[in-house]
Design an enzyme around this catalytic site. Sequence first.
Site, PDB file in Angstrom:
ATOM      1  N   CYS A   1       0.870  -1.184   0.000  1.00  0.00           N
ATOM      2  CA  CYS A   1       0.000   0.000   0.000  1.00  0.00           C
ATOM      3  C   CYS A   1       0.905   1.232   0.000  1.00  0.00           C
ATOM      4  O   CYS A   1       2.084   1.130  -0.349  1.00  0.00           O
ATOM      5  CB  CYS A   1      -0.974  -0.031   1.174  1.00  0.00           C
TER       6      CYS A   1
ATOM      7  N   ASN B   1       2.346   1.448   4.343  1.00  0.00           N
ATOM      8  CA  ASN B   1       2.646   0.171   5.022  1.00  0.00           C
ATOM      9  C   ASN B   1       2.350   0.230   6.523  1.00  0.00           C
ATOM     10  O   ASN B   1       3.038  -0.411   7.328  1.00  0.00           O
ATOM     11  CB  ASN B   1       4.103  -0.269   4.770  1.00  0.00           C
TER      12      ASN B   1
ATOM     13  N   CYS C   1      -1.341   0.674   7.390  1.00  0.00           N
ATOM     14  CA  CYS C   1      -2.778   0.346   7.522  1.00  0.00           C
ATOM     15  C   CYS C   1      -3.170  -0.880   6.695  1.00  0.00           C
ATOM     16  O   CYS C   1      -3.348  -1.972   7.235  1.00  0.00           O
ATOM     17  CB  CYS C   1      -3.654   1.545   7.129  1.00  0.00           C
ATOM     18  N   ARG C   2      -3.308  -0.698   5.380  1.00  0.00           N
ATOM     19  CA  ARG C   2      -3.905  -1.748   4.555  1.00  0.00           C
ATOM     20  C   ARG C   2      -3.014  -2.963   4.349  1.00  0.00           C
ATOM     21  O   ARG C   2      -3.443  -4.112   4.576  1.00  0.00           O
ATOM     22  CB  ARG C   2      -4.328  -1.168   3.193  1.00  0.00           C
ATOM     23  N   SER C   3      -1.770  -2.751   3.909  1.00  0.00           N
ATOM     24  CA  SER C   3      -0.934  -3.929   3.607  1.00  0.00           C
ATOM     25  C   SER C   3      -0.527  -4.716   4.852  1.00  0.00           C
ATOM     26  O   SER C   3      -0.488  -5.956   4.789  1.00  0.00           O
ATOM     27  CB  SER C   3       0.262  -3.578   2.715  1.00  0.00           C
TER      28      SER C   3
ATOM     29  N   ASP D   1      -8.072   3.868   1.151  1.00  0.00           N
ATOM     30  CA  ASP D   1      -7.132   4.296   2.187  1.00  0.00           C
ATOM     31  C   ASP D   1      -7.914   4.795   3.409  1.00  0.00           C
ATOM     32  O   ASP D   1      -8.682   5.751   3.297  1.00  0.00           O
ATOM     33  CB  ASP D   1      -6.284   5.430   1.590  1.00  0.00           C
TER      34      ASP D   1
HETATM   35  P1  4NP Z   1      -1.742   2.799   4.122  1.00  0.00           P
HETATM   36  O1  4NP Z   1      -2.397   4.136   4.718  1.00  0.00           O
HETATM   37  O2  4NP Z   1      -1.196   3.158   2.758  1.00  0.00           O
HETATM   38  O3  4NP Z   1      -2.875   1.859   4.062  1.00  0.00           O
HETATM   39  O4  4NP Z   1      -0.642   2.382   5.093  1.00  0.00           O
HETATM   40  C1  4NP Z   1      -1.710   5.353   4.841  1.00  0.00           C
HETATM   41  C2  4NP Z   1      -0.815   5.520   5.857  1.00  0.00           C
HETATM   42  C3  4NP Z   1      -0.172   6.743   6.008  1.00  0.00           C
HETATM   43  C4  4NP Z   1      -0.421   7.772   5.127  1.00  0.00           C
HETATM   44  C5  4NP Z   1      -1.306   7.578   4.086  1.00  0.00           C
HETATM   45  C6  4NP Z   1      -1.944   6.371   3.936  1.00  0.00           C
HETATM   46  N1  4NP Z   1       0.214   9.022   5.309  1.00  0.00           N
HETATM   47  O5  4NP Z   1      -0.139   9.964   4.591  1.00  0.00           O
HETATM   48  O6  4NP Z   1       1.106   9.135   6.166  1.00  0.00           O
END
Ligand code: 4NP
Length: 160
Positions: free
Chosen positions: A11, A14, A16-18, A128
């Site tokens: 994702c 790294n 939340c989703r992955s 997201d």
């Molecule tokens: P992820 O979510 O891609 O599912 O891990 C996010 C985590 C952090 C951020 C964006 C999306 N950020 O902007 O820091």
Amino acid sequence: MARPFSVLFVCLGNICRSPTAEGVMKHLVTQAGLSAQIHIDSAGTAGWHEGKRSDDRMRRHAAGRGYALDSFARQVRDHDFATFDLILVMDRQNLRDIRAFNPAGEQMHRVRLFCEFAPDREETEVPDPYYGGAEGFEQVLDIVENGCKHLLRHIQSQLS
Ligand code: 4NP
């Protein structure tokens, strides 16, 4: 024994989703007694959160369904394209961004959208959840649980 089949979930951050997909998949693979045959990891296209634990909100929602998210964030590396049989990205932006790590593009056949494995869900991307509320984290878990279930069947059919 043959080399394990390996899957990398990707994702943006790294956190939340992955890592959720990694935690859910590890749970299912362990339950199926296939930990030695299937290797699972996750990474982000961005390196902002390198070394950090997953987002507290994501970990709390995952724990509510019995999944422990215990990975530490890392960025995608060029070498991942040589290591992983299957690289599953959470959204189309990830698909565009991951090309930077494989500029010649010869390994892009290993990269697919996670939602291809979640046929029971309407979504074609895992949204997201980072800037949203609780329902976004639950939605991630709903999609990921469905996708990992079908992914395990897909991998089992590939194991000799
Ligand atoms: P992820 O979510 O891609 O599912 O891990 C996010 C985590 C952090 C951020 C964006 C999306 N950020 O902007 O820091």
